[in-house]
Design an enzyme around this catalytic site. Structure first.
Site, PDB file in Angstrom:
ATOM      1  CE  LYS A  41      -3.648   2.134   2.870  1.00  0.00           C
ATOM      2  NZ  LYS A  41      -4.427   1.973   4.133  1.00  0.00           N
TER       3      LYS A  41
ATOM      4  CB  SER B 109      -7.126   4.382   3.739  1.00  0.00           C
ATOM      5  OG  SER B 109      -6.328   3.681   4.695  1.00  0.00           O
TER       6      SER B 109
ATOM      7  CB  SER C 223      -7.860   1.418   6.692  1.00  0.00           C
ATOM      8  OG  SER C 223      -8.421   2.692   6.866  1.00  0.00           O
TER       9      SER C 223
END
Length: 464
Positions: free
Chosen positions: A75, A151, A175
């Site tokens: 990520k 996210s 998230s």
């Protein structure tokens, strides 16, 4: 290895093929890149491609770790891969290239993973949708009008579409679990201190945020945590190594458990019937396993919501420190307006409010600890709404945006405040997979993996 062959395996399965010599790491990487080329133009899940670095790692000889030769995505938040950009999903950090790996990235490499790109993230990890101005929206593999959440939405879309069997995610308020719930994946947030945050940081979001992964299978998540957990020198929070490997815990049914069922969130938000139906199915299945269930939840009365102030204060320090180092006069002008407002609001608060927020978080931690003296597991929905349209969380500003986020995923953030492990497990409902959350006491990922493994064997959500 063609695309169909590649999609049949989870990460452990791919690693076993490589270990047997049935396929080479280069061939597996080729299949992963082909899947990326097929799906990413629509999904926008991967925002950086590190093919050259991946091929160089293979050519240099991969470590003989548990996941040797398995493609993996990071990520674009928090973790540094030396020599590649780390933008935190923001124009402000575009061009920043760390010169050394984060500790967790070094452990991913030691496990034999082949990192070949970075996934889209909400800017600075501050949203439950992944629609950053810097890279544009990530779309749901099932319906491009929907968001895969955030996210870690890029990671979720990459795994759910078959680009990779698992991908790194972070979880500071849900998230990992929220995008897993929206895309039919398994997503576990580890305990505070289970995975390292360094070497540059001692903690993220004052310890509310931790890193792990979104996966198709339970065993992938368990084996990856086995490979990456453990003490880091200088860590502010850390836990001793598990007595039994987590992968082995996932293979055997847990003992009879005392499970508390929470149907309504602490903020009183309404819960969609589909989410409650998934919870009810999970409860019936757990009862059939011989576990004892009762409705209960921790007592959080009198504790105001302080996570927003802490995330704003942490983000302020992150961006202002970076701006000072780079000579950027007005860093707030380079982040999204809603996030700039969030930071300004935190900066306007006195220091004693931040101290009070930290004290409230520690009170939540203590109350959950007492709750888990009489229960082994807390079960609830992950989200209060089963789908998330693109634009619904990124469109409004200010209070309305916060209200919508709290109404969409109200069950996850208390687990971050408490520092406890929690997971999203998919259950088929109404033609889609809906996530149910299971949480346990600090350090008891073993119970969660055992229960998740039993559920996966009884109600498999992916077909190898």
């Amino acid at each position: 290895m063609n695309a169909a062959d590649y999609a049949r395996y989870d990460a452990v399965g791919l690693a076993d093929l490589v270990a047997r010599g049935a396929v080479s790491p280069g061939e597996v990487l080729d299949a992963a890149l082909a899947a990326l080329d097929a799906h990413n133009p629509v999904l926008n899940a991967v925002v950086m491609r590190h093919e050259d670095e991946a091929r160089a790692a293979i050519a240099a000889g991969l470590p003989a770790g548990r996941f040797r030769g398995v493609p993996f995505l990071l990520k674009d938040l928090d973790l540094a891969l030396a020599g590649t950009p780390l933008t935190q999903g923001s124009e402000l950090f575009r061009g920043f290239v760390p010169d050394r790996d984060s500790t967790l990235v070094a452990r991913y490499k030691a496990a034999g993973l082949v990192i070949f790109g970075k996934t889209n993230s909400a800017e600075l990890g501050l949203s439950f949708t992944t629609e950053p101005a810097a890279y544009g929206p990530t779309r749901h593999p099932r319906d491009p009008a929907l968001s895969p959440g955030g996210s870690s939405g890029g990671a979720a879309a990459a795994v759910a579409s078959g680009m990779v069997p698992m991908a790194h995610g972070t979880d500071g308020g849900g998230s990992i679990r929220q995008p897993a719930a929206l895309t039919g994946l398994f997503g576990l947030k580890p305990s505070r201190g289970r995975t390292p945050a360094g070497p540059e940081a001692s903690e993220v979001f004052f310890g509310l945020s931790v890193s792990h992964a979104l996966t198709r299978s339970v065993r992938d998540s368990a084996a990856l945590l086995d490979a990456t957990c453990g003490h880091e020198p200088g860590a502010l929070h850390w836990l001793p190594d598990p007595a039994v490997p987590f992968e082995r815990c996932a293979e055997r049914d847990p003992p009879p458990l005392r499970i508390a069922v929470q149907r309504r969130p602490f903020n009183g938000a309404p819960v969609d019937p589909l989410c409650l139906s998934a919870l009810d199915e999970a409860a019936r299945l757990c009862e059939s396993f011989g576990h004892r269930l009762e409705e209960d939840a921790p007592d959080l009365a009198g504790i105001a919501a302080h996570a927003g102030l802490l995330s704003g204060a942490f983000t302020a320090e992150r961006i202002l420190g970076f701006a000072a180092m780079r000579g950027i006069a007005d860093p707030l002008a380079l982040i999204e307006p809603a996030h700039a407002d969030h930071v300004r609001a935190a900066m306007a608060r006195p220091a004693q409010d931040v101290v009070a927020a930290l004290a409230a978080v520690r009170t939540v931690e203590r109350r959950y600890a007492r709750f888990f003296e009489r229960h082994d597991i807390l079960m609830s929905p992950v989200c209060a709404t089963p789908v998330l349209p693109l634009g619904w969380l990124s469109g409004p500003d200010g209070e309305e945006r916060s209200r919508r986020a709290a109404a969409h995923a109200p069950f996850t953030a208390p687990c971050n405040a408490a520092g406890i492990p929690a997971m999203s497990v998919p259950f088929a409902q109404g033609g889609r997979l809906v996530g149910v959350q299971f949480a346990a006491a600090l350090g008891r990922e073993d119970l969660l993996f055992g229960l998740a493994g039993a559920i996966e064997r009884a109600r498999p959500w992916w077909a190898p």
